[in-house]
Design a protein around this motif. Structure first.
Motif, PDB file in Angstrom:
ATOM      1  N   TYR A  50       0.834  -1.201   0.000  1.00  0.00           N
ATOM      2  CA  TYR A  50       0.000   0.000   0.000  1.00  0.00           C
ATOM      3  C   TYR A  50       0.872   1.255   0.000  1.00  0.00           C
ATOM      4  N   LEU A  53       2.451   1.718  -3.385  1.00  0.00           N
ATOM      5  CA  LEU A  53       1.482   2.277  -4.330  1.00  0.00           C
ATOM      6  C   LEU A  53       1.318   3.781  -4.113  1.00  0.00           C
ATOM      7  N   LYS A  65      -6.425   1.987  -4.737  1.00  0.00           N
ATOM      8  CA  LYS A  65      -5.282   1.260  -4.178  1.00  0.00           C
ATOM      9  C   LYS A  65      -5.746  -0.041  -3.530  1.00  0.00           C
TER      10      LYS A  65
END
Length: 71
Positions: A50, A53, A65
């Motif tokens: 995460y 990203l 995401k």
């Protein structure tokens, strides 16, 4: 208290091992994928992905995401 916790973890692993050894490979693969898809949300690797990203795509929405991580 730790011994009890470790015993239950051991017992769970033994039950899963017995279960997966006694079903077909195709079914074991589907069940394993389902379990790890559910458990993976709570792993450190998911948080790292995460964050990566967010660094790579700063304009990407949080919903997008999460969608990427789920697939």
């Amino acid at each position: 208290m730790k011994k009890i916790k470790y015993f239950y973890q051991y017992l769970l692993i033994r039950i899963l091992d017995f279960y997966f050894r006694n079903i077909s490979i195709e079914h074991a693969s589907r069940v394993g994928a389902f379990l790890f898809k559910k458990i993976g949300k709570f792993s450190k690797a998911n948080k790292t992905a995460y964050n990566n990203l967010s660094l790579a795509f700063p304009n990407l929405s949080d919903e997008k995401k999460q969608q990427i991580l789920e697939n």
